[in-house]
Design an enzyme around this catalytic site. Structure first.
Site: not given
Ligand code: ADP
Ligand code: ASP
Ligand code: MG
Length: 877
Positions: A705, A742-743, A780, A784, A811-812
């Protein structure tokens, strides 16, 4: 054919310079080209109404000449810039002002009636110059005296000041006016804001700032297509943007919300201008004369309903409270009726009321009530027959405005902490559920607004409702920092890659290595497990493999991927942290001899033999999540992860029964965290648990994080501080080995998404740039509300000239990569770069709509600029 009317109102600053009048002429021409008939309503030049308001007072004190000069001068200067003979055009007004000023100085008195006549002169002079200028520019303009068009509703109350200075007019559809105006042969009708006539034909005012309302009355009478309010800000913001530069543009509001904002002090719209347009559902646009290209705010019945939301904070100063102590009278029938009747008799309207058993307090807006010291004195005197009345002030009302505000109480709770330091006289929550208001001392207001705004809007990103911040629109851009992102340097290579492969992700090896180096400065960490869910591209993994990192996997698929790439990888470099996994997954992991983390006790109860005699780490929930979005907070009441500390004892019992060795504890609070103490706090939490219950614990895995700054120039995570907090922890708890997972931190900056522009569209004033890929490649922003910087890679150095929403082809409605972005003039075929897409980009992509998502390209650190060498991976199916 009945004309389609549009009413355009230009405020004080909008009519004060030649440049702005040039813009006004252009806007009028645009409206004519749209087939609309413009009615233009103007305010007085900026500062003139204030000067006129002072004139009589100063004349009585013998200083009239100075004020008169300060009124003449700006008009003559503007006239000169317009190449008009302003002296001749305005002579009758100047003479009348002189006459009235002289009269007042002789009589030593100025009635509200006279005050209205004097102040009306501001709008009459401004429109006289404006009409002459527009005619000279070739627009056939008819100057109309608005007192022929607007008549007040007869008011019977005794407040003479209010009747002359803050009157209201009828605004029902007016066919005879429509006919008269339609018969007018000119292109444009130009008239005054702020003034009207009463039944006796006298001049009256509509209240300070009332030109907006004049324009709204005319729009309703004419049943106009639209009302446009042109002012010195490009729309309504989440707070007064001149006070709070981080305030965001409100792109859409419904009439109720706009009304609430205006009533509670957002001066950009006069409070009485909403009702006439709401009654006939006439859309109202707020736009900036200095920046006509910006989208502005649309107030209409079509504003999207986004559910409970605080939309803005407004503030009204100069408020007087009247506090009425009522000892002994409270229980009496009719007490409130009696005291309120006094307000009515004095022609005063009350804004807020608070009652307790012994006190009634109300707030009065002196502006709207034309309330001077003498009127206040008279009011208090009259009230004394019923109670002990006193005035408190000057106060300010600070209001949170938004729909269904009551439903937000729990979310607002942290924001209310700021009230700890403020004295609050009155709290009021509107029955309409549209505002929450607090009355405080006037000198406290600005600070309070600032703090509440930071608390409620500080972490917000632009979206369909909230546009760019004032600062983003207007603050001087910082000079390009020396720490330019890698894609600036590799622009040419990237364009070449895009030509061949877009849409594609591109990863930069150099940036991966640089992030690794940065992380190594946190020396307190003993082992790093890269969370490969963030980006599992083989070349990316190879960089970390060669650097000696461990890997954190969350599924058998990830374990397999890793084994295929690095068959000889030592098992102690792998950590398996699944959640809600099936028994076979644990079975397989134990068979491989890797570290396993357990995050649910029920697994032990259900499959005791699977765990008997094993060594595991256990994931705990520290009870409080952190991070940039609800969905990335992985601890706390609403998260599915981890076991509660309250279950530690039960775990102990189960572990004893199964001879299970708890060798490590783990917690992970969320993603995108910038508070450097977070990991040391997690370590402390885990160490306390270990000491209380789990003597075999050697490893404390403090999760990942680690935040990445998502804007250029914004400080990122202070790794030095992370290190010093962790060192302090280690000094106190030397027996534990600290692990980190960590990512995103390692890969986010290293990746970009490149996509070509397919189409451009302008609709209802909003501009869209369409890309060949969208949420199918990068989800993302949709998932989010994540912010990714977007630049036009084909025109990196061109100045930003437009505000656009960058959208994909899916189509959104949510298929938006960036709202309200500033971009240079962009054309189909240009390559847009979406930055910081190295983490949770390609790994989360989908084939939704049967569109192929972006492929992945790896740029090695050694590639020569002219001949990029890259590894291409097609998406695994
Ligand atoms: P005009 O002279 O064009 O009628 P005003 O001065 O009456 O303009 O209104 C514009 C001003 O309103 C802005 O300059 C700004 O300082 C102020 N304002 C207060 N609150 C807000 C808000 N929430 N959004 C935008 N402007 C606001
Ligand atoms: N000129 C008037 C004022 O300053 C009205 C307006 O500008 O709206 O109050
Ligand atoms: Mg105004």
């Amino acid at each position: 054919m009945t004309p389609r009317w549009v009413v355009l109102k230009f405020g004080g600053t909008s009519v004060s310079t030649l440049t702005r009048w040039e813009t006004i002429a252009r806007i009028i021409q645009d409206r004519l080209a749209e087939g609309l008939r413009p009615v233009v309503v103007c305010s007085a030049l900026s500062g003139i109404s204030n000067a006129l308001e002072r004139l009589l007072r100063e004349a009585i004190a013998g200083r009239g000449a100075e004020v008169l000069a300060s009124i003449r001068q700006p008009h003559l200067a503007l006239g000169q810039a317009m190449a008009l003979d302003a002296e001749a055009l305005l002579q009758p007004y100047f003479e009348e002002l002189e006459r009235i000023a002289l009269g007042a100085s002789l009589l030593g008195e100025a009635t509200p009636r006279l005050q209205a006549r004097v102040m009306a002169m501001g709008e009459l002079m401004a429109t006289t110059l404006g009409a002459a200028y527009l005619n000279r520019m070739g627009l056939r303009t008819r100057w109309w005296d608005v007192r022929e068009l607007l008549e007040t509703v007869e008011e019977t109350h005794a407040n003479e000041a209010r009747r002359y200075l803050s009157a209201t007019c009828a605004y029902g559809p007016d066919p005879s006016l429509q006919e008269r105006m339609a018969a007018e042969p000119s292109d444009v009708i130009l008239t005054q804001g702020f003034i009207a006539r009463n039944r006796r034909g006298e001049t009256v005012l509509l209240g300070r700032g009332g030109s907006d309302t004049s324009a709204a009355y005319l729009a309703a009478k004419l049943q106009a297509q639209r009302l446009e309010i042109w002012t010195d800000v490009p729309g309504m913001f989440t707070a007064n943007p001149r006070q709070i530069p981080s305030a965001r543009l409100l792109r859409h509001l419904d009439y109720d919300e706009a009304q609430e904002l205006a009533t509670t002090g957002a001066k950009v719209l006069h409070p009485r201008c909403l009702e006439p347009v709401r009654a006939y559902r006439i859309p109202l646009h707020v736009k900036s004369t200095d920046h006509p290209e910006l989208e502005g705010t649309i107030v209409s019945a079509e504003a999207p309903d986004v559910g409970p939301r605080v939309k803005a904070i407004s503030c009204k100063t100069g408020i007087t409270l009247v506090s009425m102590d009522t000892v002994g009278m409270w229980q009496q029938v009719g007490f409130l009726a009696d005291v309120f009747a006094v307000f009515k008799r004095h022609g005063l309207s009350i804004d807020l009321v608070a009652t307790s058993e012994t006190n009634v307090t109300v707030s009065l807006d002196p502006q709207a009530n034309a309330l001077g010291p003498a009127q206040l004195e008279a009011l208090l005197e009259a009230l004394s027959a019923y109670c002990q009345a006193r005035a408190i002030g000057p106060c300010a009302v600070v209001s949170l405005v938004g729909r269904h505000i009551r439903a937000l109480l729990d979310e607002l709770a942290p924001a209310f902490e700021v009230f700890g330091e403020h004295r609050i006289y009155l709290i009021s929550q509107a029955a309409s559920d549209l505002n929450f208001s607090f009355v405080v001392d006037e000198d406290q207001a600005e600070r309070l607004v600032r703090r509440l705004h930071a608390e409620l809007f500080g972490r917000l990103e632009a979206d369909a409702l909230f546009g760019p911040t004032w600062r983003e629109l207007f603050a001087p851009k910082p000079p390009v920092t020396p720490a330019q992102p890698w894609w600036h340097r590799r622009q040419k290579e990237l364009l070449e890659v895009a030509r061949q492969h877009a849409p594609c992700y591109v990863y930069d090896e150099g940036t991966l290595s640089a992030q690794l180096e940065a992380l190594r400065t946190v020396r307190a960490i003993d082992r790093v497990f890269y969370a490969l869910k963030a980006n599992d591209h083989p070349e990316v993994l190879r960089v970390f493999y060669e650097a000696g990192l461990g890997f954190e996997c969350v599924s058998p698929g990830e374990l397999k991927h890793l084994r295929q790439l690095f068959p000889t990888l030592a098992p102690e470099r792998v950590l398996f942290t699944p959640n809600f996994a099936a028994a076979e997954e644990y079975q397989e992991a134990f068979a491989q001899g890797i570290f396993v983390t357990l995050d649910n006790l029920q697994a032990l109860e259900a499959w005791p033999e699977l765990f008997r005699g094993r060594s595991v780490l256990v994931r705990f929930d520290p009870g409080r999540g952190a991070g940039h979005h609800r969905y990335v907070r992985t601890a706390g009441a609403q998260s599915k992860f981890g076991i509660a500390p309250a279950d530690a004892e039960r775990l102990c019992t189960l572990a004893n029964q199964l001879q299970l060795h708890i060798i490590g504890l783990h917690a992970h609070v969320g993603s995108g965290i910038l508070q450097p103490e977070t990991w040391a706090e997690t370590a402390l939490f885990l160490a306390e648990l270990a000491e209380a219950y789990f003597p075999e614990v050697r490893y404390l895995d403090v999760g990942g994080g680690l935040g990445v700054a998502d804007r250029t120039g914004v400080p990122g995570l202070d790794l030095e501080a992370v290190e010093s907090h962790l060192e302090r922890f280690k000094a106190a708890h030397p027996r534990y080995e600290l692990w980190l997972e960590p990512g995103r931190f390692l890969v986010a900056d290293a990746g970009v998404l490149l996509a070509r522009v397919t189409q451009i569209k302008t609709k209802n004033g909003a501009r869209y740039i369409g890309l060949e890929t969208g949420m199918n490649s990068l989800i993302r922003p949709t998932l989010y509300g994540a912010y990714h910087e977007i630049v036009n890679l084909s025109r990196l150095d061109a100045p930003a000239t437009q505000t656009v929403d960058v959208v994909g082809p899916i189509c959104e409605t949510g298929d938006v990569l960036g709202y309200s972005r500033r971009l240079p003039d962009t054309q189909p075929g240009d390559v847009l770069l979406i930055a910081q897409a190295g983490a949770y980009g390609a790994v989360m992509q989908s084939h939704y709509n049967r569109r192929q998502p972006a492929r992945e390209i790896f740029l090695s650190a050694t590639a020569a600029p002219s001949t990029p060498t890259f590894t291409q991976t097609t998406v695994a199916s």
